[in-house]
Write a protein that holds these residues in place. Structure first.
Motif, short mmCIF file in Angstrom:
data_model
loop_
_atom_site.label_atom_id
_atom_site.label_comp_id
_atom_site.label_asym_id
_atom_site.label_seq_id
_atom_site.Cartn_x
_atom_site.Cartn_y
_atom_site.Cartn_z
N GLU A 89 0.76 -1.27 0.05
CA GLU A 89 -0.24 0.05 -0.09
C GLU A 89 0.95 1.33 0.04
O GLU A 89 1.70 1.40 0.81
CB GLU A 89 -1.03 -0.15 1.00
N GLY A 90 0.79 2.20 -0.92
CA GLY A 90 1.18 3.31 -1.18
C GLY A 90 2.43 3.44 -1.83
O GLY A 90 3.10 4.36 -2.09
N SER A 91 2.91 2.13 -2.14
CA SER A 91 4.17 2.05 -3.06
C SER A 91 3.91 2.37 -4.54
O SER A 91 2.80 2.64 -5.08
CB SER A 91 4.83 0.54 -2.92
N GLY A 92 4.89 2.42 -5.26
CA GLY A 92 4.85 2.60 -6.66
C GLY A 92 5.34 4.03 -6.93
O GLY A 92 5.58 4.88 -5.98
N SER A 93 5.95 4.24 -8.00
CA SER A 93 6.91 5.31 -8.43
C SER A 93 7.01 5.69 -9.90
O SER A 93 6.92 4.74 -10.78
CB SER A 93 8.17 5.16 -7.70
N ASP A 94 7.42 6.81 -10.37
CA ASP A 94 7.41 7.06 -11.65
C ASP A 94 9.09 6.70 -12.20
O ASP A 94 9.31 6.87 -13.00
CB ASP A 94 7.13 8.47 -11.98
N ALA A 95 9.77 6.44 -11.04
CA ALA A 95 11.15 6.29 -11.20
C ALA A 95 11.61 4.98 -10.47
O ALA A 95 10.96 4.28 -9.81
CB ALA A 95 12.19 7.33 -10.52
N GLU A 96 12.77 4.12 -11.22
CA GLU A 96 13.30 2.92 -10.65
C GLU A 96 13.48 3.26 -9.18
O GLU A 96 13.85 4.26 -8.75
CB GLU A 96 14.29 2.68 -11.46
N GLY A 97 13.54 2.26 -8.22
CA GLY A 97 13.98 2.11 -7.10
C GLY A 97 13.48 1.03 -6.35
O GLY A 97 13.18 0.00 -6.95
N GLU A 98 13.28 1.04 -4.92
CA GLU A 98 12.73 -0.11 -4.18
C GLU A 98 11.59 0.41 -3.34
O GLU A 98 11.42 1.58 -2.92
CB GLU A 98 13.99 -0.71 -3.47
N CYS A 99 10.64 -0.53 -2.93
CA CYS A 99 9.45 -0.20 -2.27
C CYS A 99 9.95 0.06 -0.68
O CYS A 99 10.88 -0.56 -0.17
CB CYS A 99 8.63 -1.65 -2.05
N PRO A 100 9.44 1.28 -0.18
CA PRO A 100 10.00 1.53 1.13
C PRO A 100 9.12 0.70 2.09
O PRO A 100 9.55 0.61 3.09
CB PRO A 100 9.14 2.85 1.07
N LYS A 101 8.20 0.05 1.76
CA LYS A 101 7.58 -0.82 2.66
C LYS A 101 8.37 -2.24 2.95
O LYS A 101 8.59 -2.82 4.05
CB LYS A 101 6.06 -1.32 2.34
N CYS A 102 8.62 -2.96 1.87
CA CYS A 102 9.00 -4.25 1.98
C CYS A 102 10.52 -4.48 1.37
O CYS A 102 11.22 -5.29 1.46
CB CYS A 102 8.11 -5.30 1.18
N GLY A 103 10.91 -3.44 0.67
CA GLY A 103 12.44 -3.37 0.34
C GLY A 103 12.72 -4.25 -1.26
O GLY A 103 13.78 -4.16 -1.64
N MET A 104 11.76 -4.60 -1.64
CA MET A 104 11.68 -5.45 -3.17
C MET A 104 11.95 -4.24 -4.04
O MET A 104 11.60 -3.02 -3.97
CB MET A 104 10.46 -6.21 -3.34
N ASP A 105 12.80 -4.55 -5.30
CA ASP A 105 12.99 -3.59 -6.34
C ASP A 105 11.87 -3.39 -7.21
O ASP A 105 11.13 -4.46 -7.36
CB ASP A 105 14.02 -4.29 -7.32
N TYR A 106 11.39 -2.20 -7.42
CA TYR A 106 10.40 -2.02 -8.39
C TYR A 106 10.75 -2.62 -9.76
O TYR A 106 11.61 -2.76 -10.29
CB TYR A 106 10.05 -0.42 -8.64
N VAL A 107 9.47 -3.06 -10.35
CA VAL A 107 9.42 -3.38 -11.71
C VAL A 107 8.67 -2.51 -12.60
O VAL A 107 7.69 -1.94 -12.25
CB VAL A 107 8.83 -4.83 -11.92
#
Length: 84
Positions: free
Chosen positions: A54-72
């Motif tokens: 919840e609340g994750s997602g971005s317009d740029a690459e990075g990692e999820c602030p909640k679980c630490g997984m890399d964004y895809v």
């Protein structure tokens, strides 16, 4: 007060009480439809968390602030047949 007035007032009070009590439990369950999910940031951003935290997602690459997984990339995530 006359007996008729007391009866009418009693009926009005009873009706009001029944209406109030019967409306208290009339809350909708919080369910999320696919349309609502698509509008949420964790589903609609260019880059999303594979876990849809919840609340994750971005317009740029990075990692999820909640679980630490890399964004895809969201389009790659949808393309590989990922369903819920």
């Amino acid at each position: 007060m006359s007996k008729t007035v007391k009866t009418i007032l009693g009926i009005m009070v009873l009706s009001l009480m029944l209406t109030t009590v019967s409306c208290k439990g009339d809350k909708k369950e919080e369910t999320t439809t696919k349309t609502e999910q698509a509008e949420k940031k964790e589903y609609a951003s260019a880059y999303v968390c594979p876990m849809h935290c919840e609340g994750s997602g971005s317009d740029a690459e990075g990692e999820c602030p909640k679980c630490g997984m890399d964004y895809v990339k969201n389009e790659d995530h949808k393309k590989d047949g990922h369903t819920h």
